[in-house]
Design a protein around this motif. Structure first.
Motif, PDB file in Angstrom:
ATOM      1  N   ASP A 198      42.727  61.544 -14.135  1.00 40.66           N
ATOM      2  CA  ASP A 198      43.830  61.179 -14.850  1.00 40.66           C
ATOM      3  C   ASP A 198      44.200  59.588 -14.917  1.00 40.66           C
ATOM      4  O   ASP A 198      45.213  59.475 -15.871  1.00 40.66           O
ATOM      5  N   ALA A 199      43.330  58.738 -14.502  1.00 38.37           N
ATOM      6  CA  ALA A 199      43.564  57.453 -14.606  1.00 38.37           C
ATOM      7  C   ALA A 199      43.475  56.741 -15.913  1.00 38.37           C
ATOM      8  O   ALA A 199      42.642  57.074 -16.659  1.00 38.37           O
ATOM      9  N   GLU A 200      44.033  55.933 -16.384  1.00 39.21           N
ATOM     10  CA  GLU A 200      43.912  55.042 -17.476  1.00 39.21           C
ATOM     11  C   GLU A 200      43.088  53.895 -17.196  1.00 39.21           C
ATOM     12  O   GLU A 200      43.611  53.053 -16.374  1.00 39.21           O
ATOM     13  N   LEU A 201      42.018  53.869 -17.916  1.00 42.74           N
ATOM     14  CA  LEU A 201      41.076  52.830 -17.681  1.00 42.74           C
ATOM     15  C   LEU A 201      40.921  51.802 -18.897  1.00 42.74           C
ATOM     16  O   LEU A 201      41.451  52.388 -20.018  1.00 42.74           O
ATOM     17  N   ILE A 238      38.190  43.873 -15.295  1.00 40.93           N
ATOM     18  CA  ILE A 238      38.325  45.269 -15.705  1.00 40.93           C
ATOM     19  C   ILE A 238      37.673  46.211 -14.859  1.00 40.93           C
ATOM     20  O   ILE A 238      38.435  47.427 -14.579  1.00 40.93           O
ATOM     21  N   THR A 239      36.571  45.797 -14.238  1.00 37.93           N
ATOM     22  CA  THR A 239      35.977  46.926 -13.291  1.00 37.93           C
ATOM     23  C   THR A 239      36.814  47.153 -11.934  1.00 37.93           C
ATOM     24  O   THR A 239      37.035  48.511 -11.817  1.00 37.93           O
ATOM     25  N   GLN A 240      37.096  46.210 -11.473  1.00 36.40           N
ATOM     26  CA  GLN A 240      38.011  46.244 -10.361  1.00 36.40           C
ATOM     27  C   GLN A 240      39.398  46.761 -10.526  1.00 36.40           C
ATOM     28  O   GLN A 240      39.748  47.836  -9.723  1.00 36.40           O
ATOM     29  N   ALA A 241      39.955  46.512 -11.606  1.00 34.53           N
ATOM     30  CA  ALA A 241      41.386  47.469 -12.069  1.00 34.53           C
ATOM     31  C   ALA A 241      40.995  48.726 -12.111  1.00 34.53           C
ATOM     32  O   ALA A 241      41.698  49.697 -12.098  1.00 34.53           O
ATOM     33  N   ASN A 242      39.838  49.146 -12.623  1.00 30.78           N
ATOM     34  CA  ASN A 242      39.370  50.570 -13.141  1.00 30.78           C
ATOM     35  C   ASN A 242      39.236  51.173 -11.891  1.00 30.78           C
ATOM     36  O   ASN A 242      39.613  52.507 -11.742  1.00 30.78           O
ATOM     37  N   GLU A 243      38.326  50.592 -10.818  1.00 33.84           N
ATOM     38  CA  GLU A 243      38.346  51.254  -9.635  1.00 33.84           C
ATOM     39  C   GLU A 243      39.392  51.381  -8.827  1.00 33.84           C
ATOM     40  O   GLU A 243      39.659  52.549  -8.372  1.00 33.84           O
ATOM     41  N   ALA A 244      40.583  50.557  -8.746  1.00 35.87           N
ATOM     42  CA  ALA A 244      41.663  50.870  -8.209  1.00 35.87           C
ATOM     43  C   ALA A 244      42.672  51.831  -8.841  1.00 35.87           C
ATOM     44  O   ALA A 244      43.168  52.720  -8.242  1.00 35.87           O
ATOM     45  N   ARG A 265      27.457  49.348 -12.559  1.00 41.50           N
ATOM     46  CA  ARG A 265      28.685  48.597 -12.008  1.00 41.50           C
ATOM     47  C   ARG A 265      29.852  48.949 -12.774  1.00 41.50           C
ATOM     48  O   ARG A 265      30.980  49.087 -12.388  1.00 41.50           O
ATOM     49  N   VAL A 266      29.955  48.581 -14.271  1.00 40.96           N
ATOM     50  CA  VAL A 266      30.963  48.483 -14.821  1.00 40.96           C
ATOM     51  C   VAL A 266      31.485  50.146 -15.411  1.00 40.96           C
ATOM     52  O   VAL A 266      32.635  50.184 -15.579  1.00 40.96           O
ATOM     53  N   GLU A 267      30.655  51.046 -15.017  1.00 40.17           N
ATOM     54  CA  GLU A 267      30.765  52.466 -15.044  1.00 40.17           C
ATOM     55  C   GLU A 267      30.819  53.127 -13.711  1.00 40.17           C
ATOM     56  O   GLU A 267      31.436  54.447 -13.664  1.00 40.17           O
ATOM     57  N   ALA A 268      30.863  52.644 -12.853  1.00 42.21           N
ATOM     58  CA  ALA A 268      31.077  53.180 -11.510  1.00 42.21           C
ATOM     59  C   ALA A 268      32.301  53.924 -11.141  1.00 42.21           C
ATOM     60  O   ALA A 268      32.388  54.949 -10.641  1.00 42.21           O
ATOM     61  N   PRO A 269      33.597  53.484 -11.766  1.00 44.66           N
ATOM     62  CA  PRO A 269      34.696  54.285 -11.638  1.00 44.66           C
ATOM     63  C   PRO A 269      34.671  55.684 -12.133  1.00 44.66           C
ATOM     64  O   PRO A 269      35.337  56.365 -11.563  1.00 44.66           O
ATOM     65  N   LEU A 270      33.861  56.032 -13.034  1.00 47.74           N
ATOM     66  CA  LEU A 270      33.956  57.151 -13.577  1.00 47.74           C
ATOM     67  C   LEU A 270      33.218  58.212 -12.740  1.00 47.74           C
ATOM     68  O   LEU A 270      33.563  59.285 -12.384  1.00 47.74           O
ATOM     69  N   TYR A 271      32.340  57.503 -11.854  1.00 49.78           N
ATOM     70  CA  TYR A 271      31.470  58.534 -10.756  1.00 49.78           C
ATOM     71  C   TYR A 271      32.647  58.782  -9.639  1.00 49.78           C
ATOM     72  O   TYR A 271      32.483  60.011  -8.967  1.00 49.78           O
ATOM     73  N   PRO A 302      41.919  50.709 -24.062  1.00 49.71           N
ATOM     74  CA  PRO A 302      42.450  51.943 -23.090  1.00 49.71           C
ATOM     75  C   PRO A 302      41.986  53.328 -23.409  1.00 49.71           C
ATOM     76  O   PRO A 302      41.657  53.714 -24.538  1.00 49.71           O
ATOM     77  N   ILE A 303      41.509  53.843 -22.246  1.00 51.34           N
ATOM     78  CA  ILE A 303      40.653  55.382 -22.209  1.00 51.34           C
ATOM     79  C   ILE A 303      41.055  55.979 -20.976  1.00 51.34           C
ATOM     80  O   ILE A 303      40.818  55.274 -19.817  1.00 51.34           O
ATOM     81  N   LEU A 304      41.457  57.293 -20.991  1.00 49.42           N
ATOM     82  CA  LEU A 304      41.515  58.173 -19.748  1.00 49.42           C
ATOM     83  C   LEU A 304      40.051  58.133 -19.111  1.00 49.42           C
ATOM     84  O   LEU A 304      39.166  58.637 -19.884  1.00 49.42           O
ATOM     85  N   ALA A 305      39.959  58.293 -17.820  1.00 48.80           N
ATOM     86  CA  ALA A 305      38.726  58.469 -17.320  1.00 48.80           C
ATOM     87  C   ALA A 305      38.155  59.645 -17.776  1.00 48.80           C
ATOM     88  O   ALA A 305      36.818  59.788 -17.823  1.00 48.80           O
ATOM     89  N   ARG A 306      38.767  60.943 -17.703  1.00 48.23           N
ATOM     90  CA  ARG A 306      38.237  62.229 -18.187  1.00 48.23           C
ATOM     91  C   ARG A 306      37.656  62.006 -19.629  1.00 48.23           C
ATOM     92  O   ARG A 306      36.589  62.850 -19.911  1.00 48.23           O
ATOM     93  N   ASP A 307      38.345  61.507 -20.540  1.00 48.71           N
ATOM     94  CA  ASP A 307      37.898  61.343 -21.918  1.00 48.71           C
ATOM     95  C   ASP A 307      36.603  60.405 -21.948  1.00 48.71           C
ATOM     96  O   ASP A 307      35.711  60.868 -22.684  1.00 48.71           O
ATOM     97  N   TRP A 308      36.612  59.557 -21.299  1.00 44.76           N
ATOM     98  CA  TRP A 308      35.290  58.637 -21.164  1.00 44.76           C
ATOM     99  C   TRP A 308      34.041  59.587 -20.612  1.00 44.76           C
ATOM    100  O   TRP A 308      33.238  59.074 -21.318  1.00 44.76           O
TER     101      TRP A 308
END
Length: 353
Positions: A291-294, A277-283, A139-145, A302-308
């Motif tokens: 390219d989203a900053e999560l 944090i997770t909801q903000a990352n999903e948005a 759930r907390v890493e779902a934004p990456l997928y 803070p970390i870019l999605a692609r870097d994570w």
């Protein structure tokens, strides 16, 4: 050894020119393995749970071949890519089953925000306590997928400003879904939602990740990741699945990866802070994908999605090798480094230039 995996694949049907046409009634009547969605422009098929990635590849492709062949018999129709009504009419619901009361509720409550196409990835985990722990981590890493799959920047022929318009508009339901602390917590919470009417039935839980099984909320046997846009390239889908499976193997080997214990966020408010944090990352990912900053669930940095994703890829690679599916994981590296939609590119594509 590999975990069992299966997919729910939602698709649009229509003409080669991009006009979306509702044909689900005819498809479901003619072809085994296909089911209707509330809107007739969608149709869905489900693959059986399999451990082997080569067999999964066949299971993904075979139904599409059968569907394309059938659509050609109906006329000049085909399967359309995309997760939104890119060139369709999002103002009108095309009911597939007018007598279905649940579909009536969906249409009246959400409208065409739910008329999307997506991929749901199911991973088999039979122990309910392990399953809940896995749901918390995923759930907390779902934004990456979502970042890896985002591919719906258009709606009704216009640029929306989202990389995943589907997730940007989709009505997550209920509005507040906690990180379930245990199987008992999930059962209690589900009963509370049904009593309050925030869920119409046990399937009416539309979060990025949910525990699933044959008799919810009691008999559970799999994790369902629901956040991904439709991935028409089966190898890209299997790569995302391989990343998910490898991450789950990491958790199985090290239960301390559980966000409720591994995060350094304040203990008293950790669960709610992780959700925020997770909801903000999903948005953020719905708008900018890779390219989203999560903000990382471990400490809020803070970390870019692609870097994570690149970091997870390196951590997961040894386990993917150990369990024999690293060749299916490798496309993630290429996907996570690709360029994303810029406003100028999206506008040019929309204009047909």
């Amino acid at each position: 050894m590999q975990l069992s995996k299966g997919f729910e694949v939602e698709m649009y049907t229509g003409t080669p020119q991009g006009d979306i046409v509702g044909l689900s009634d005819q498809i479901v009547a003619a072809l085994d393995g296909f089911v209707r969605e509330p809107d007739s422009r969608n149709v869905e098929y489900t693959t059986a749970p399999l451990c082997n990635y080569e067999r999964l590849l066949c299971a993904l492709v075979s139904p599409r071949r059968r569907l394309r062949k059938y659509l050609h018999r109906l006329g000049d129709f085909t399967i359309l890519p995309g997760s939104t009504l890119s060139l369709g009419d999002s103002h009108k619901f095309h009911r597939s089953d007018p007598g279905n009361a649940y579909h009536t509720y969906i249409e009246q409550t959400y409208g065409t925000r739910v008329v999307t196409a997506s991929i749901h990835i199911n991973i088999g985990i039979s122990d309910p306590d392990v399953l809940m722990r896995a749901c918390r981590l995923v759930r907390v890493e779902a934004p990456l997928y979502l970042a890896l799959s985002a591919s719906s920047p258009f709606l009704d022929g216009a640029v929306t400003g989202y990389h995943s318009t589907r997730w940007g508009l989709f009505p997550a339901t209920p509005t507040h879904v906690p990180l379930f602390e245990s199987h008992a917590h999930f059962i209690q919470w589900t009963h509370e939602q049904l009593a309050a009417g925030t869920m119409q039935n046990v399937r009416h839980l539309w979060s990025s990740v949910r525990p699933n099984g044959d008799r919810r909320p009691y008999n559970l046997n799999r994790l369902e990741l629901r956040i991904c846009d439709l991935m028409v390239d089966p190898l890209a889908l299997l790569a995302v699945t391989a990343l998910l499976e490898a991450r789950l193997w990491m958790l199985l080997q090290d239960p301390l990866l559980d966000p409720l214990t591994a995060s350094s966020l304040p203990t008293a408010t950790r669960g709610e802070d992780l959700l925020d944090i997770t909801q903000a990352n999903e948005a953020a990912v719905a708008r900018q994908s890779l390219d989203a900053e999560l903000h990382h669930w471990q400490d809020g940095r803070p970390i870019l999605a692609r870097d994570w994703i690149a970091q997870l890829y390196q951590e997961c690679w040894p386990l993917a090798q150990q369990h024999g599916f690293s060749c299916f994981l490798s496309p993630v590296k290429k996907t996570s480094s690709r360029r994303q939609y810029g406003p100028a590119l999206a506008t040019a594509i929309s204009a047909g230039s």
